[in-house]
Every structure is written in structure tokens, then in C-alpha cells.
Write an enzyme that holds these catalytic residues in place. Structure first.
Site, PDB file in Angstrom:
ATOM      1  N   SER A  11       0.841  -1.205   0.000  1.00  0.00           N
ATOM      2  CA  SER A  11       0.000   0.000   0.000  1.00  0.00           C
ATOM      3  C   SER A  11       0.871   1.247   0.000  1.00  0.00           C
ATOM      4  O   SER A  11       2.020   1.217   0.441  1.00  0.00           O
ATOM      5  CB  SER A  11      -0.859   0.055   1.266  1.00  0.00           C
ATOM      6  OG  SER A  11      -1.608  -1.106   1.438  1.00  0.00           O
ATOM      7  N   CYS A  12       0.291   2.340  -0.462  1.00  0.00           N
ATOM      8  CA  CYS A  12       0.934   3.646  -0.361  1.00  0.00           C
ATOM      9  C   CYS A  12       1.228   3.935   1.097  1.00  0.00           C
ATOM     10  O   CYS A  12       0.400   3.634   1.933  1.00  0.00           O
ATOM     11  CB  CYS A  12      -0.012   4.744  -0.856  1.00  0.00           C
ATOM     12  SG  CYS A  12      -0.024   4.904  -2.617  1.00  0.00           S
ATOM     13  N   PRO A  13       2.339   4.532   1.457  1.00  0.00           N
ATOM     14  CA  PRO A  13       3.456   4.911   0.608  1.00  0.00           C
ATOM     15  C   PRO A  13       4.636   3.967   0.774  1.00  0.00           C
ATOM     16  O   PRO A  13       5.768   4.372   0.627  1.00  0.00           O
ATOM     17  CB  PRO A  13       3.817   6.285   1.180  1.00  0.00           C
ATOM     18  CG  PRO A  13       3.608   6.086   2.660  1.00  0.00           C
ATOM     19  CD  PRO A  13       2.531   5.031   2.828  1.00  0.00           C
ATOM     20  N   GLN A  14       4.343   2.701   1.109  1.00  0.00           N
ATOM     21  CA  GLN A  14       5.452   1.788   1.408  1.00  0.00           C
ATOM     22  C   GLN A  14       6.439   1.624   0.249  1.00  0.00           C
ATOM     23  O   GLN A  14       7.654   1.528   0.494  1.00  0.00           O
ATOM     24  CB  GLN A  14       4.912   0.438   1.883  1.00  0.00           C
ATOM     25  CG  GLN A  14       4.261   0.534   3.256  1.00  0.00           C
ATOM     26  CD  GLN A  14       3.256  -0.567   3.507  1.00  0.00           C
ATOM     27  OE1 GLN A  14       3.483  -1.713   3.157  1.00  0.00           O
ATOM     28  NE2 GLN A  14       2.134  -0.217   4.102  1.00  0.00           N
TER      29      GLN A  14
END
Lengths: 76, 366
Positions: A11-14
Site C-alpha cells: 500500500s501507499c506509501p510503502q
């Protein structure tokens, strides 16, 4: 050999966080980031460009994209 | 159009449509509120029985359908899931409850400020504080794990639920509840609200607009990209409020709001933290669920159930103020999220094996 980051399915922002860690771990060289959605592709590419790196986005392959980042010798 | 312009234009469109929806019937400073609208839908379906907040808000199915259309047109629709669905349900559940303690999702928080409601300032401060806590977990490697491709049928569920909701709204059978007074009775005409929802869905999908992402990226990587969208929503909504005489400056007497500063701050802290752990604000969860993201769909369902709990157990605030149960639920939500954040960071090494390129890297092969 290029440092590889597999950020598929995250998922953002991983994807950006992992890219940042990889960029911080080297002084210069190539990093290949693998992502599987367009939002992550844009975010990683924008982050690397903002950090002064040159960025190349590969063709989509099996729903994934390879983002090639070249970090120049200076500390960004 | 470059990405920066896309996100600014998207924010401007969302801000403008929000004011149009208020002008045509939606409650004050509530042109769009993802939390309030999901709450109204929960009420219309009888999942809670608070008589003043029951209506099938067509904006919500509009977001999902608009996002689906935009994603399909761009070849971005992809059925995926499997990244800690139950934890996402729990996060969605508490994000909703905390939003209803504040009385608004992050988008309505911005719209409230754009209407002159200064209580929203404390909400924004809390929201930013919660996001900052979330970024600490992200820096330690927080993850809910990877999503993977799923059976295509999963991607059809949210669009079909959306169509069913619109059908129920149009048919208005006796078993659906519609408020006769209060915020639930105030709404823009069906077609206009649905169209506005679809437009927001399209532009939010294209721009990746996210209220939580805006502040998160500023803190985490000093990137103002998404924050530009946040500012554009505020600027356009504030301007239109001023031009149409809707701007009302102050703390007291604001529409669907209370003046309890401490709990405005704390509840939005919980929303901010939860949104970072989920990877996006409630609007973004709707948009992702329309693109085939089953994890976002589970977060959406968590929000729906959270809304039902919020009104069944007196957790939601009202203009009269915050309830004791709402305060307790906010603190429980905070504790649960801190635990999810902490263990999500501790387990990060397991989730992301460190193999690749012959040297230790941040992420490895699956």
C-alpha cells in the site's frame, strides 16, 4: 549489480519508503524497484526524480513495472 | 497534463462540486463527507436507527462507479487483495467512529474550514498529529503485508453493491429508511448527487487525490504533490462559499459541528493515524475499492459497520457535543491503532524478506 526493491502489492506509501531506504543505503549506483500498480509507479518515479536521480520506467510485464533509478555520486 | 496539474484540477473540481451540492440541498459544509454519507447509508439500510441520519447518499456509489470507469478506461482496474483484510476492517471501523466523534471525514474537515468553521482547525491539527504518528511506524517499516491478484469476481462486488444502492434509492421500497428531519432529510437531487459522485470518482481515481496522503507525504518525504489537492479543495470551496454568502466565520453555531476542541483534536488524530495505516483517507478507500482493491473494500465495509455501531451505541457526536461513550470509543480506537502500527512495524521484516541483487536491500522477492 543493481540493488533490487520488490514493492509489489504494498500500500501507499510503502513502495516510496522502501525506495528511499534503498537510495539511502548506497552512495551511487542503480536501483531497480518493482511495483504492480500505476499509483506506486508514479509515486516512486516522482520521489526519485525529486531526489535528483535519473529515472527510467520499463514496460509493463505481467502487470508489474520495473523502475530503474540511477543515483549519481553525490549525497542527495 | 502533468501529474501536478491533474491533482490541483481534481481538488478544484471536488471543492466546487461540494459547494454545488450544498447549494442544491446537502447539509451545511457537507457537500461531500464520506463518513457522514456512509453513516446515512447505514441508517437507510436499518443498520442503525437514528432517525435523522438515514438516506442512501448516491455520492458514495458514484465515487465507486466513477473510479471503476476511470480505472477501466486507463487499463488500471485490477482485482487484488489479501493484505490483512481483518486488520483493515478494524481500522475502517475505528476511522469511522472517530470521524463521527469529530463529525466529518478528512474531506469534510477541509470543507468545514472552507466554510469558516474554526473548530476544523483543531481537527486538522489532530489529523496532522495522527498522520505524524503513522509516519513513525512507516519509517520503522510498518506494513499490513502484500496484496496479490485475486479472482475477478472480487472486483465486481463493490460496483454491484453500488448499483444495488442506487436501485434501492430510486425504488425507495418501504424497508429502506429515509429521514424526514435532520441532516438525513437534506440532500441534493438524486441525479445531480449521483453525477457529482461519479465525477469525483473519476478525477480522484486519475489524480490519486488523498487528504491523508497530502500531509503524510509532506512529513515523510517533503513532497507537496498530494497536498496541492488538499489546498485546491480548500481554496475553491472557500472562494465559492464567500461568493455565495455561505462563509460563516467562528466556532459557535456551525452546521453539524460541535465546539469541543480537545475531542475534535483527538478524534481526528485517530482518523489520521488510521488513514496512514490503511494507506489512504476514507475517500481514497472508496476510490481504491472501485478499482478492484478488495482490501480497500473491506475497509469500506468496516466503515459501514463502524457507522452502525456509532449510532447504535451513542458514540457519534451531535451539535450538542461529544458523548462519554464516544470519548471512550475514540481512546479505544487510538489504542487499537497504536497496537496495529507497532506490531505491523515489528513484523515488517517477516513480511518483506531481504533478498535481491546479491545484497541486503529494503525489499526482497515475494
Amino acid at each position: 549489480m543493481a540493488t533490487q526493491v520488490d514493492a509489489r502489492g504494498l500500500s501507499c506509501p510503502q513502495p516510496v519508503v522502501l525506495t528511499k531506504k534503498a537510495m539511502d543505503s548506497i552512495t551511487s549506483g542503480e536501483i531497480e524497484v518493482l511495483v504492480d500498480n500505476p499509483a506506486a509507479r508514479e509515486n516512486v518515479a516522482r520521489f526519485a526524480r525529486n531526489a535528483g536521480c535519473s529515472v527510467e520506467i520499463g514496460e509493463e510485464r505481467d502487470g508489474s513495472y520495473v523502475i530503474s533509478i540511477s543515483k549519481a555520486g553525490r549525497k542527495s | 497534463m502533468n501529474q501536478r496539474r491533474v491533482v490541483i484540477v481534481a481538488g478544484a473540481i471536488v471543492g466546487a462540486l461540494s459547494i454545488i451540492l450544498v447549494a442544491t440541498g446537502n447539509p451545511g459544509n457537507m457537500g461531500i463527507c464520506v463518513a457522514c454519507f456512509i453513516r446515512d447509508i447505514a441508517g437507510a439500510l436499518g443498520l442503525h436507527r437514528a432517525p435523522i441520519v438515514q438516506y442512501i447518499r448516491p455520492e458514495i456509489p458514484g465515487f465507486i462507479i466513477g473510479s471503476m470507469i476511470a480505472a477501466m478506461a486507463a487499463g488500471e482496474f485490477k482485482t487484488r487483495g489479501g493484505s490483512s483484510p481483518l486488520l483493515r476492517f478494524v481500522l475502517g471501523f475505528f476511522v469511522m467512529i472517530a470521524s463521527l466523534v469529530f463529525l466529518g471525514c478528512p474531506l469534510r474537515m477541509v470543507l468545514r474550514l472552507a466554510g469558516g468553521d474554526l473548530n476544523a482547525l483543531l481537527g486538522i491539527a489532530g489529523f496532522a498529529f495522527g498522520i505524524w504518528i503513522g509516519t513513525l511506524f512507516l519509517k520503522r517499516g510498518f506494513t499490513l503485508g502484500r496484496s496479490t491478484a485475486m479472482h475477478k469476481g472480487n472486483g465486481a462486488v463493490m460496483p454491484l453493491i453500488s448499483i444495488a444502492l442506487i436501485a434501492l434509492l430510486v425504488a425507495a421500497p418501504a424497508f429502506i429508511f429515509f429521514s424526514e428531519t435532520g441532516p438525513g432529510s437534506m440532500h441534493a437531487p438524486l441525479i445531480l448527487a449521483l453525477l457529482a459522485g461519479i465525477i469525483v470518482g473519476v478525477v480522484a481515481q486519475r489524480s490519486r487525490l488523498c487528504l491523508a496522503g497530502g500531509i503524510r507525504d509532506l512529513i515523510l518525504i517533503r513532497d507537496p504533490h498530494l497536498f496541492n489537492g488538499f489546498v485546491a479543495i480548500f481554496a475553491v470551496a472557500a472562494l465559492l462559499n464567500l461568493l455565495t454568502g455561505r462563509f460563516q466565520f467562528g466556532f459557535d453555531g456551525q452546521p453539524v459541528a460541535h465546539t469541543d476542541g480537545l475531542w475534535n483534536f483527538l478524534s481526528m488524530s485517530v482518523v489520521g493515524l488510521g488513514a496512514v495505516l490503511l494507506g489512504g483517507c476514507p475517500l481514497r478507500q472508496c476510490i481504491l475499492s472501485g478499482e478492484g482493491d478488495g482490501d480497500a473494500a473491506i475497509a469500506f465495509l468496516g466503515m459501514l459497520v463502524g457507522a452502525a455501531f456509532a449510532h447504535n451505541f451513542g458514540l457519534a457526536s451531535s451539535p450538542a457535543g461529544v458523548t462519554g461513550a464516544g470519548k471512550a470509543a475514540t481512546l479505544i480506537g487510538l489504542a487499537v491503532m497504536l497496537a496495529i502500527g507497532y506490531f505491523g512495524a515489528v513484523n515488517a521484516v517477516d513480511a518483506l524478506s531481504t533478498v535481491g541483487g546479491g545484497k541486503k536491500t529494503a525489499g526482497g522477492s515475494r
